[in-house]
Design a protein around this motif. Structure first.
Motif, mmCIF file in Angstrom:
data_model
loop_
_atom_site.group_PDB
_atom_site.id
_atom_site.type_symbol
_atom_site.label_atom_id
_atom_site.label_comp_id
_atom_site.label_asym_id
_atom_site.label_seq_id
_atom_site.Cartn_x
_atom_site.Cartn_y
_atom_site.Cartn_z
ATOM 1 N N ILE A 16 0.850 -1.192 0.000
ATOM 2 C CA ILE A 16 0.000 0.000 0.000
ATOM 3 C C ILE A 16 0.889 1.246 0.000
ATOM 4 O O ILE A 16 1.820 1.354 0.793
ATOM 5 C CB ILE A 16 -0.927 0.035 1.238
ATOM 6 N N VAL A 17 0.569 2.193 -0.863
ATOM 7 C CA VAL A 17 1.326 3.440 -0.968
ATOM 8 C C VAL A 17 0.811 4.434 0.072
ATOM 9 O O VAL A 17 -0.400 4.647 0.193
ATOM 10 C CB VAL A 17 1.189 4.035 -2.384
ATOM 11 N N PHE A 18 1.730 5.042 0.805
ATOM 12 C CA PHE A 18 1.394 6.064 1.791
ATOM 13 C C PHE A 18 2.599 6.968 1.980
ATOM 14 O O PHE A 18 3.716 6.608 1.607
ATOM 15 C CB PHE A 18 0.988 5.433 3.135
ATOM 16 N N ASP A 19 2.365 8.142 2.546
ATOM 17 C CA ASP A 19 3.444 9.062 2.901
ATOM 18 C C ASP A 19 3.351 9.357 4.382
ATOM 19 O O ASP A 19 2.251 9.394 4.949
ATOM 20 C CB ASP A 19 3.325 10.375 2.114
ATOM 21 N N LEU A 20 4.488 9.588 5.003
ATOM 22 C CA LEU A 20 4.529 9.886 6.436
ATOM 23 C C LEU A 20 4.614 11.388 6.686
ATOM 24 O O LEU A 20 5.254 12.117 5.921
ATOM 25 C CB LEU A 20 5.724 9.193 7.086
ATOM 26 N N HIS A 21 3.981 11.818 7.776
ATOM 27 C CA HIS A 21 3.939 13.229 8.141
ATOM 28 C C HIS A 21 4.170 13.371 9.653
ATOM 29 O O HIS A 21 3.223 13.342 10.433
ATOM 30 C CB HIS A 21 2.587 13.839 7.759
ATOM 31 N N PRO A 22 5.434 13.515 10.069
ATOM 32 C CA PRO A 22 5.700 13.736 11.487
ATOM 33 C C PRO A 22 5.283 15.147 11.898
ATOM 34 O O PRO A 22 5.287 16.073 11.090
ATOM 35 C CB PRO A 22 7.208 13.546 11.615
ATOM 36 N N TYR A 23 4.902 15.297 13.154
ATOM 37 C CA TYR A 23 4.541 16.611 13.690
ATOM 38 C C TYR A 23 4.865 16.627 15.175
ATOM 39 O O TYR A 23 5.088 15.575 15.782
ATOM 40 C CB TYR A 23 3.057 16.928 13.433
ATOM 41 N N ALA A 24 4.876 17.814 15.751
ATOM 42 C CA ALA A 24 5.169 17.959 17.180
ATOM 43 C C ALA A 24 3.914 17.613 17.975
ATOM 44 O O ALA A 24 2.946 18.372 18.005
ATOM 45 C CB ALA A 24 5.624 19.384 17.486
ATOM 46 N N TYR A 25 3.920 16.452 18.595
ATOM 47 C CA TYR A 25 2.783 15.957 19.370
ATOM 48 C C TYR A 25 2.663 16.729 20.685
ATOM 49 O O TYR A 25 3.647 16.917 21.383
ATOM 50 C CB TYR A 25 2.968 14.463 19.650
ATOM 51 N N ASP A 26 1.467 17.172 20.992
ATOM 52 C CA ASP A 26 1.212 17.886 22.240
ATOM 53 C C ASP A 26 0.322 17.016 23.125
ATOM 54 O O ASP A 26 -0.883 16.911 22.895
ATOM 55 C CB ASP A 26 0.523 19.222 21.954
ATOM 56 N N PRO A 27 0.897 16.371 24.146
ATOM 57 C CA PRO A 27 0.113 15.485 24.994
ATOM 58 C C PRO A 27 -0.971 16.217 25.798
ATOM 59 O O PRO A 27 -1.906 15.592 26.286
ATOM 60 C CB PRO A 27 1.152 14.855 25.929
ATOM 61 N N ASP A 28 -0.853 17.540 25.897
ATOM 62 C CA ASP A 28 -1.830 18.313 26.663
ATOM 63 C C ASP A 28 -2.936 18.905 25.790
ATOM 64 O O ASP A 28 -3.814 19.604 26.295
ATOM 65 C CB ASP A 28 -1.126 19.440 27.429
ATOM 66 N N ALA A 29 -2.896 18.630 24.497
ATOM 67 C CA ALA A 29 -3.933 19.158 23.600
ATOM 68 C C ALA A 29 -5.277 18.545 23.978
ATOM 69 O O ALA A 29 -5.368 17.349 24.235
ATOM 70 C CB ALA A 29 -3.599 18.828 22.153
ATOM 71 N N PRO A 30 -6.327 19.381 24.022
ATOM 72 C CA PRO A 30 -7.641 18.841 24.387
ATOM 73 C C PRO A 30 -8.171 17.840 23.363
ATOM 74 O O PRO A 30 -8.876 16.903 23.707
ATOM 75 C CB PRO A 30 -8.539 20.071 24.475
ATOM 76 N N ARG A 31 -7.818 18.027 22.096
ATOM 77 C CA ARG A 31 -8.233 17.096 21.039
ATOM 78 C C ARG A 31 -7.029 16.847 20.133
ATOM 79 O O ARG A 31 -6.653 17.691 19.328
ATOM 80 C CB ARG A 31 -9.421 17.658 20.266
ATOM 81 N N VAL A 32 -6.431 15.679 20.285
ATOM 82 C CA VAL A 32 -5.183 15.338 19.613
ATOM 83 C C VAL A 32 -5.306 15.434 18.089
ATOM 84 O O VAL A 32 -4.414 15.930 17.415
ATOM 85 C CB VAL A 32 -4.708 13.932 20.047
ATOM 86 N N GLY A 33 -6.417 14.962 17.529
ATOM 87 C CA GLY A 33 -6.601 14.998 16.078
ATOM 88 C C GLY A 33 -6.594 16.410 15.533
ATOM 89 O O GLY A 33 -6.014 16.685 14.483
ATOM 90 N N LEU A 34 -7.246 17.319 16.252
ATOM 91 C CA LEU A 34 -7.266 18.722 15.813
ATOM 92 C C LEU A 34 -5.881 19.338 15.927
ATOM 93 O O LEU A 34 -5.470 20.122 15.072
ATOM 94 C CB LEU A 34 -8.277 19.526 16.632
ATOM 95 N N GLN A 35 -5.163 18.973 16.978
ATOM 96 C CA GLN A 35 -3.808 19.486 17.157
ATOM 97 C C GLN A 35 -2.909 18.995 16.033
ATOM 98 O O GLN A 35 -2.109 19.741 15.481
ATOM 99 C CB GLN A 35 -3.255 19.060 18.528
ATOM 100 N N ALA A 36 -3.069 17.729 15.627
ATOM 101 C CA ALA A 36 -2.270 17.178 14.532
ATOM 102 C C ALA A 36 -2.581 17.896 13.227
ATOM 103 O O ALA A 36 -1.675 18.251 12.472
ATOM 104 C CB ALA A 36 -2.542 15.680 14.389
ATOM 105 N N ALA A 37 -3.863 18.110 12.958
ATOM 106 C CA ALA A 37 -4.258 18.810 11.726
ATOM 107 C C ALA A 37 -3.660 20.204 11.680
ATOM 108 O O ALA A 37 -3.129 20.635 10.655
ATOM 109 C CB ALA A 37 -5.784 18.876 11.630
ATOM 110 N N GLU A 38 -3.723 20.898 12.799
ATOM 111 C CA GLU A 38 -3.169 22.256 12.868
ATOM 112 C C GLU A 38 -1.653 22.226 12.669
ATOM 113 O O GLU A 38 -1.102 23.033 11.917
ATOM 114 C CB GLU A 38 -3.517 22.893 14.205
ATOM 115 N N ALA A 39 -0.977 21.288 13.326
ATOM 116 C CA ALA A 39 0.480 21.200 13.221
ATOM 117 C C ALA A 39 0.925 20.918 11.785
ATOM 118 O O ALA A 39 1.978 21.383 11.355
ATOM 119 C CB ALA A 39 1.009 20.113 14.158
ATOM 120 N N LEU A 40 0.119 20.158 11.043
ATOM 121 C CA LEU A 40 0.471 19.811 9.663
ATOM 122 C C LEU A 40 -0.179 20.734 8.632
ATOM 123 O O LEU A 40 0.000 20.544 7.433
ATOM 124 C CB LEU A 40 0.071 18.356 9.371
ATOM 125 N N ASN A 41 -0.949 21.717 9.121
ATOM 126 C CA ASN A 41 -1.654 22.656 8.247
ATOM 127 C C ASN A 41 -2.556 21.909 7.250
ATOM 128 O O ASN A 41 -2.525 22.157 6.053
ATOM 129 C CB ASN A 41 -0.670 23.569 7.518
#
Length: 158
Positions: A16-41
């Motif tokens: 399966i073809v995929f690309d990786l996108h590392p980002y600065a994880y914030d364990p204190d973010a109220p919603r991790v998915g939203l924090q990831a989206a914001e970090a990756l724009n």
């Protein structure tokens, strides 16, 4: 941060073809998915979170947009059950082999019945956790659906 996880290894093995996108994880973010989206724009509705739930006591995996909430009624109905509830953190980590904040639908210890919210079909690629906190992968929704043997369904709360 490792770029090889159980999720990426499983997808690579399947070709399966995929690309990786590392980002600065914030364990204190109220919603991790939203924090990831914001970090990756990336649009939060194109960034999908992986949730583990139980329908009539049976483990299921749910992949939904990070900016939405799952309807437990719709989830139960999809899996032909009477009731659904979110799995507790220790149990979700045990059944998947991933830490919460890094749960991926790919490469779990066992393939659980999985549903992907129908909105994934709106995009050429979606962003889903790659099996590690601070690491998403982008994948064609159709590839994800086929790999997971998952159907598309309306899972979002109104």
């Amino acid at each position: 941060m490792s770029k090889t996880t159980a999720a990426t290894a499983a997808l690579t093995k399947a070709g399966i073809v995929f690309d990786l996108h590392p980002y600065a994880y914030d364990p204190d973010a109220p919603r991790v998915g939203l924090q990831a989206a914001e970090a990756l724009n990336v649009d939060p509705s194109q960034t999908f979170k992986t949730l583990m739930a139980e329908v009539d006591g049976k483990c299921v995996c749910v992949v939904v947009p990070s900016d939405g909430e799952v309807s437990m009624k719709k989830l139960a109905a999809h899996f032909k059950g009477k009731s659904a509830n979110m799995m507790k953190v220790p149990e979700a980590e045990k059944v998947t082999g991933f830490k919460v904040g890094g749960i991926s639908p790919f490469g779990q210890r066992k393939l659980h019945p999985t549903a992907i919210d129908e909105t994934a079909q709106l995009y050429n690629i979606v962003y889903i956790n790659a099996g590690q906190r601070g690491l998403l992968l982008s994948i064609a929704p159709e590839e994800a659906s086929q790999f997971l043997n998952a159907g598309y369904v309306d899972l979002m709360a109104e």
